[in-house]
Each structure stands twice: as structure tokens, then as C-alpha cells.
Design a protein around this motif. Structure first.
Motif, PDB file in Angstrom:
ATOM      1  N   SER A 256      26.383  27.707  41.213  1.00  0.00           N
ATOM      2  CA  SER A 256      26.190  26.265  41.032  1.00  0.00           C
ATOM      3  C   SER A 256      24.716  25.954  40.805  1.00  0.00           C
ATOM      4  CB  SER A 256      26.689  25.499  42.260  1.00  0.00           C
ATOM      5  OG  SER A 256      25.812  25.699  43.359  1.00  0.00           O
ATOM      6  N   ASP A 257      24.451  24.755  40.313  1.00  0.00           N
ATOM      7  CA  ASP A 257      23.065  24.313  40.137  1.00  0.00           C
ATOM      8  C   ASP A 257      22.336  24.234  41.470  1.00  0.00           C
ATOM      9  OD1 ASP A 257      23.506  24.111  37.426  1.00  0.00           O
ATOM     10  OD2 ASP A 257      23.939  21.964  37.479  1.00  0.00           O
ATOM     11  N   ALA A 258      23.083  24.015  42.547  1.00  0.00           N
ATOM     12  CA  ALA A 258      22.461  23.849  43.865  1.00  0.00           C
ATOM     13  C   ALA A 258      21.708  25.101  44.311  1.00  0.00           C
ATOM     14  CB  ALA A 258      23.522  23.487  44.902  1.00  0.00           C
ATOM     15  N   SER A 259      22.192  26.282  43.926  1.00  0.00           N
ATOM     16  CA  SER A 259      21.531  27.511  44.360  1.00  0.00           C
ATOM     17  C   SER A 259      20.255  27.788  43.577  1.00  0.00           C
ATOM     18  CB  SER A 259      22.482  28.704  44.226  1.00  0.00           C
ATOM     19  OG  SER A 259      22.598  29.119  42.873  1.00  0.00           O
ATOM     20  N   GLY A 260      20.212  27.340  42.317  1.00  0.00           N
ATOM     21  CA  GLY A 260      19.059  27.614  41.477  1.00  0.00           C
ATOM     22  C   GLY A 260      18.937  29.064  41.069  1.00  0.00           C
ATOM     23  N   TRP A 261      20.017  29.845  41.255  1.00  0.00           N
ATOM     24  CA  TRP A 261      19.961  31.283  40.982  1.00  0.00           C
ATOM     25  C   TRP A 261      20.527  31.592  39.605  1.00  0.00           C
ATOM     26  CZ3 TRP A 261      24.149  35.191  41.545  1.00  0.00           C
ATOM     27  CH2 TRP A 261      23.673  36.502  41.410  1.00  0.00           C
ATOM     28  N   ASP A 262      19.836  32.433  38.869  1.00  0.00           N
ATOM     29  CA  ASP A 262      20.287  32.895  37.561  1.00  0.00           C
ATOM     30  C   ASP A 262      20.946  34.260  37.745  1.00  0.00           C
ATOM     31  OD1 ASP A 262      20.751  33.662  34.979  1.00  0.00           O
ATOM     32  OD2 ASP A 262      18.645  33.644  34.353  1.00  0.00           O
ATOM     33  N   ARG A 263      22.266  34.285  37.629  1.00  0.00           N
ATOM     34  CA  ARG A 263      23.006  35.528  37.855  1.00  0.00           C
ATOM     35  C   ARG A 263      22.575  36.634  36.897  1.00  0.00           C
ATOM     36  NH1 ARG A 263      29.619  36.114  37.322  1.00  0.00           N
ATOM     37  NH2 ARG A 263      29.724  38.368  37.734  1.00  0.00           N
ATOM     38  N   ASP A 275      26.187  25.360  55.675  1.00  0.00           N
ATOM     39  CA  ASP A 275      27.543  24.859  55.459  1.00  0.00           C
ATOM     40  C   ASP A 275      28.390  25.855  54.683  1.00  0.00           C
ATOM     41  OD1 ASP A 275      25.917  24.262  53.137  1.00  0.00           O
ATOM     42  OD2 ASP A 275      27.562  23.015  52.411  1.00  0.00           O
ATOM     43  N   VAL A 276      27.786  26.612  53.771  1.00  0.00           N
ATOM     44  CA  VAL A 276      28.529  27.639  53.034  1.00  0.00           C
ATOM     45  C   VAL A 276      28.928  28.770  53.974  1.00  0.00           C
ATOM     46  CG1 VAL A 276      28.362  29.377  51.196  1.00  0.00           C
ATOM     47  CG2 VAL A 276      27.460  27.072  50.823  1.00  0.00           C
TER      48      VAL A 276
END
Length: 298
Positions: A256-263, A275-276
Motif C-alpha cells: 500500500s501507499d502507507a508503507s512507502g515501500w517499493d517491492r 495495528d497490522v
């Protein structure tokens, strides 16, 4: 971080499990050629071990595997010797026979999703097994299929392979036995799960040869949310991603955009939000309790 366990020497750490062998002291000398399998609370996704872990996850994986081994005992032997383990790892460890493992992941699919769906979209087949047109994400297959995969090194992807590749690796007789056992285990487990309102979409099993008896034996974990896709039957709806009893919350947040991570990058994933972690823990515990009918205190 591995535990210091009296009588045992740490030999290996995987994505989730740590392995120990007897250290030769009196405490474990009589056990023979065994390995202590300790399930940690580590969680992995997209070939990365993430932080923090999921509290109680190691207990869920171990206790659910032990429960399933009992349900399957008349179909195939398993590697469990004892649950008499050091107090520091009680509930999340088991003493197991050391097996000569086959170099193949034994996958059974009763529903189409994941890598099977991706392959189907290209070829209308999975590992060379032709499937009907018109299937979508979550479709129930006409009958369960055996779709083996190669075992990948840590950090690499398993690769789906045709049955002929398994034959070339282990011989026709063993390949036939692995396929039959995998489908028999899936059939038994799918029926048990369905009675409890849970769909077993697919599962990955690992087998080895018991060096003492020569029998093909079920090893590693079995039918846990880490090795299987479990879906709530009342929420099943083909054509979309299914609600699940596993680490889907983790996967969804990472992409998701919330993580800011580029897989696609080489950057490790960021830490998981509280919460996750909490939601993922709840799903693991719910999977155990719905399948076994027993409460789990973790």
C-alpha cells in the motif's frame, strides 16, 4: 536472536524456524538422530523477514501442526518424536526425527489464486495441467490438482514446475507417491476445514524419507496459515481477493501507499505498524481456534 537451550546446539535459522541438535550431554544423549524444531514469532513476506514479529505466532504454528498431524496419522506418518522440550520454548517447539527430505515442495490446490492464478492467466493451465476457461481469482477447481514447486534458497522464490520435473528429480515411483499423498492430505484437511466454516484453498507440504523405516514421512509444518491459504467460507466470493486467516494484512500494508515501500527495489521493508501486527496475530489465533475448536492462550 536464538535461545540458549540446555542440551541443544543451534545449527540453523530459517525465515521462521530455528533448528537445534543434541549437544552430546546427558540431557539429550538418549534421543538419537533428532532435531529440535522451534517456531519463532518472525513473519516473512515477499522473501523478506520483517520486524517486529507477530506475538504468539510460533505457538500457533506448532500447536496447529501437531493437531493436524493427529488428524492425518492414518494417512501418512510424521516426523514428531516428542513435545517434551526445554521450558524456554514450550508450546512452540517439537523434537522430530531427522528426515532425508525430497527436493520438492508438494502443493495441492483446490481453488485458483496466487501464483496458480498468474500462470492460468497466461496459459489456461497450472504446471502443465489444463484448466477450464472462465476461472477467476478464488474459483473452485473441478478437482484438486498437484502443482509441485522447486525448493528455493533463502531469499529466493519457489518455482512451479510440471510433474515431469519431479519424476526426473526423485523417480517415477516416489513422484507418484508424493502426488497421491499430497492430494490425500489435502482432501482430508479440506473436508475437516469445510465442516468448520473454513475453506482450504491450497497447501504446501514437505516430505522426506525416514532413514530407519524407509517410509515417506510428512515433515516440517503442516496446514498452518504460513503454509496454506485458509478463507472464511461465509465470505468467499470468486472474482476478488479473499479474506484470509494468514498474513494478508502484512502483504496488503507492504504493497500500500502507507508503507512507502517499493517491492521492486533492494530496500528492506519498513517496520510493521502496531495495528497490522495486532490484526495479523488475531487472524492466526482465530485460524487455530476455528479449525481445532479449542481456545489458544498466547
Amino acid at each position: 536472536m536464538t535461545a540458549d537451550l540446555p542440551g541443544w546446539t543451534h545449527t540453523y535459522s530459517g525465515k521462521v524456524r530455528d533448528l537445534y541438535v543434541p549437544d552430546g550431554s546427558a540431557a539429550t544423549a538418549s534421543l538419537g538422530d533428532v532435531v529440535l524444531v522451534v517456531a519463532s514469532d518472525r513473519v516473512s513476506a515477499y522473501d523478506h523477514v520483517l520486524s517486529p514479529g507477530i506475538p504468539g505466532k510460533g505457538v500457533v504454528l506448532t500447536q496447529l501442526s501437531l493437531w493436524w498431524f493427529e488428524q492425518l496419522a492414518d494417512l501418512v506418518p510424521n516426523h514428531v518424536v516428542s513435545t517434551d522440550v526445554p521450558a524456554a520454548v514450550a508450546g512452540r517447539a517439537m523434537v522430530c526425527r531427522r528426515l532425508e527430505m525430497f527436493p520438492v515442495e508438494c502443493v495441492a490446490r483446490g481453488y485458483l489464486t496466487g501464483s496458480g492464478l498468474a500462470e492460468y492467466r497466461v496459459s489456461r493451465s497450472v504446471t502443465g495441467i489444463a484448466l477450464p476457461d472462465g476461472l477467476v481469482d478464488g474459483s473452485r477447481l473441478p478437482e484438486p490438482i498437484f502443482t509441485p514447486a522447486t525448493k528455493a534458497e533463502l531469499g529466493e522464490h519457489d518455482e512451479n514446475v510440471p510433474f515431469e520435473t519431479v519424476v526426473a528429480q526423485v523417480g517415477a515411483e516416489v513422484a507418484d507417491a508424493l502426488r497421491s499423498l499430497t492430494l490425500a492430505v489435502y482432501g482430508r484437511a479440506e473436508a475437516i476445514a469445510r465442516e468448520r466454516g473454513v475453506i482450504l484453498a491450497d497447501t504446501k507440504l514437505e516430505f522426506g524419507t525416514d532413514p530407519t523405516t524407509g517410509a515417506i514421512t510428512l515433515g516440517d509444518e503442516v496446514l498452518t496459515p504460513d503454509s496454506s491459504r485458509f478463507w472464511p467460507a461465509d465470505l468467499w466470493h470468486p472474482g476478488r481477493a479473499q479474506a484470509s486467516f494468514d498474513k494478508q494484512y502484512v502483504r496488503d500494508w507492504l504493497t500500500s501507499d502507507a508503507s512507502g515501500w517499493d517491492r521492486a527495489s533492494d530496500t528492506p521493508p519498513p517496520p510493521l505498524p502496531a495495528d497490522v501486527v495486532a490484526r495479523t496475530r488475531d487472524r492466526y489465533v482465530e485460524a487455530y481456534e476455528r479449525l481445532t475448536g479449542n481456545p489458544l492462550a498466547v
